[in-house]
Design an enzyme around this catalytic site. Structure first.
Site, mmCIF file in Angstrom:
data_model
loop_
_atom_site.group_PDB
_atom_site.id
_atom_site.type_symbol
_atom_site.label_atom_id
_atom_site.label_comp_id
_atom_site.label_asym_id
_atom_site.label_seq_id
_atom_site.Cartn_x
_atom_site.Cartn_y
_atom_site.Cartn_z
ATOM 1 N N CYS A 89 0.863 -1.187 0.000
ATOM 2 C CA CYS A 89 0.000 0.000 0.000
ATOM 3 C C CYS A 89 0.893 1.227 0.000
ATOM 4 O O CYS A 89 1.659 1.444 0.940
ATOM 5 C CB CYS A 89 -0.889 -0.048 1.253
ATOM 6 S SG CYS A 89 -2.112 1.261 1.350
ATOM 7 N N HIS A 90 0.811 2.012 -1.077
ATOM 8 C CA HIS A 90 1.715 3.155 -1.180
ATOM 9 C C HIS A 90 1.080 4.412 -1.771
ATOM 10 O O HIS A 90 1.648 5.489 -1.692
ATOM 11 C CB HIS A 90 2.920 2.785 -2.051
ATOM 12 C CG HIS A 90 2.575 2.646 -3.511
ATOM 13 N ND1 HIS A 90 1.932 1.532 -4.024
ATOM 14 C CD2 HIS A 90 2.761 3.470 -4.566
ATOM 15 C CE1 HIS A 90 1.753 1.685 -5.317
ATOM 16 N NE2 HIS A 90 2.235 2.858 -5.684
ATOM 17 N N ARG A 91 -0.108 4.293 -2.374
ATOM 18 C CA ARG A 91 -0.677 5.444 -3.071
ATOM 19 C C ARG A 91 -1.100 6.528 -2.086
ATOM 20 O O ARG A 91 -1.522 6.252 -0.964
ATOM 21 C CB ARG A 91 -1.863 5.013 -3.941
ATOM 22 C CG ARG A 91 -1.457 4.140 -5.107
ATOM 23 C CD ARG A 91 -2.621 3.845 -6.026
ATOM 24 N NE ARG A 91 -2.234 2.898 -7.067
ATOM 25 C CZ ARG A 91 -1.712 3.243 -8.237
ATOM 26 N NH1 ARG A 91 -1.516 4.524 -8.521
ATOM 27 N NH2 ARG A 91 -1.391 2.333 -9.127
#
Length: 359
Positions: free
Chosen positions: A207-209
């Site tokens: 999860c990076h957005r």
């Protein structure tokens, strides 16, 4: 031909690994690394383990706002292109590096080849969508992974120079998937430098957005869902997000989430292939999960890869605890799992198209 290829982020390194191996048999390639992903686990390890040729130019541009980063890349790439005078500039996907490379090329009247063209999420609130739409508008060759992408371009009136080559990510999974081994010492580390033991059963989270990690609330909802699962959750954390992730785990007492440093491609592919389920907001990882037959929950509102949604093999989901848990409980129907991403020879097809290009 002399081809200048612009890369800057992990997904582009994977695609470059698949393409450069074939492209360099016939053409001269100059590799420009913008530096968008810059530390060892985000960049160097990919070049080392995937045997990607070392960059001819490393521009060292990372951090800052989208405008600042893209502008600095545009200036630096333009200088390289003026020096090299290539026959073609090749860009991958949808990052700031992609847009900067395309803008620098078109201003110098150099043709652009956009690999992974035509992908659409139908929202300009997503910064990657802006990059891909603008790059498609100025490219001479638009090389698509799927027929869906070709249809997206056709709906926008773009039909010239459009080809379905299949997906380089699929090429990479087929090629490197034969070399997978369990993580070795040093492959899976926490942020204090201690080894993380890989559980026998686990869920993989990436999860990076910005929409999922830019504030506490969405990430906390995701973490709360992961904490409620019956098996541990392995979460390789993007460097820009690890402080928030660590703080939330400490403040909320989350014990089921194993935070690790970013991992290399081969380790990541192993983690996907052996996970019970995958939860991600990565366009690349959702395809890898699909290629490897793992159920996936994608933390996005719009589907960049609708082909993966057949039979609930991949499901879109908001960053909401109850919705995540509900969708993880849905049984996927793998009988509808049909490959629409090519035959694993996208690199050869791309090289043939480049060789035949007449301008």
């Amino acid at each position: 031909m002399k081809i200048c290829t612009v890369v800057g982020a992990r997904p582009q390194f994977i695609k470059a690994a698949a393409l450069s191996r074939v492209l360099r048999r016939q053409h001269e390639e100059v590799l420009i690394h913008t530096g968008q992903h810059y530390d060892h686990n985000m960049s160097d390890i990919f070049f080392d383990e995937l045997s990607i040729p070392r960059p001819d130019y490393n521009l060292g541009i990372a951090g800052g706002s989208h405008g600042k980063m893209t502008g600095e890349m545009l200036i630096a790439i333009e200088e390289v292109l003026q020096k090299e005078r290539p026959d073609m500039v090749l860009v991958f996907g949808d990052t700031n590096s992609t847009l900067a490379g395309a803008l620098a090329a078109v201003k110098l009247h150099l043709p652009i080849c956009h690999v992974e063209a035509g992908v659409r999420m139908e929202t300009l609130q997503n910064p990657e969508e802006v990059n891909r739409v603008l790059t498609d508008r100025i490219s001479a060759l638009l090389l698509c992974c799927t027929e869906t992408a070709i249809g997206n371009l056709r709906a926008e009136g773009i039909t010239r120079g459009v080809y379905n080559t299949g997906d380089l990510m699929y090429d990479a999974v087929l090629y490197y998937g034969k070399r997978l081994t369990a993580p070795r010492p040093g492959d899976l580390m926490d942020f204090s430098g201690k080894e993380v033991a890989l559980p026998e059963k686990y869920v993989l989270l990436t999860c990076h957005r910005e929409e999922n990690t830019g504030t506490d609330e969405p990430l906390d909802q995701i973490f709360s869902a992961m904490e409620a699962l019956p098996v541990p959750v392995v979460y390789p954390v993007h460097p820009r997000n690890h402080e928030r992730a660590q703080r939330l785990c400490q403040e909320k007492g989350y014990r089921n989430i194993l935070l690790t440093q970013p991992v290399g491609y081969l380790t990541s592919l192993y983690l996907v292939s052996h996970a019970d389920q995958v939860v991600t907001d990565s366009g690349g990882l959702q395809r890898e999960a699909w290629f490897l037959g793992r159920q996936c929950i994608t933390l996005l509102d719009n589907p960049p890869w609708p082909e993966t949604l057949e039979g609930n093999v991949n499901q879109l989901c908001r960053p909401d605890k109850e919705e995540i848990l509900r969708k993880l409980s849905v049984r996927p129907d793998f009988s509808r799992h049909q490959n629409q991403f090519g035959d694993g020879h996208a690199a050869e097809k791309i090289t043939e198209i480049l060789s035949a290009y007449q301008g």
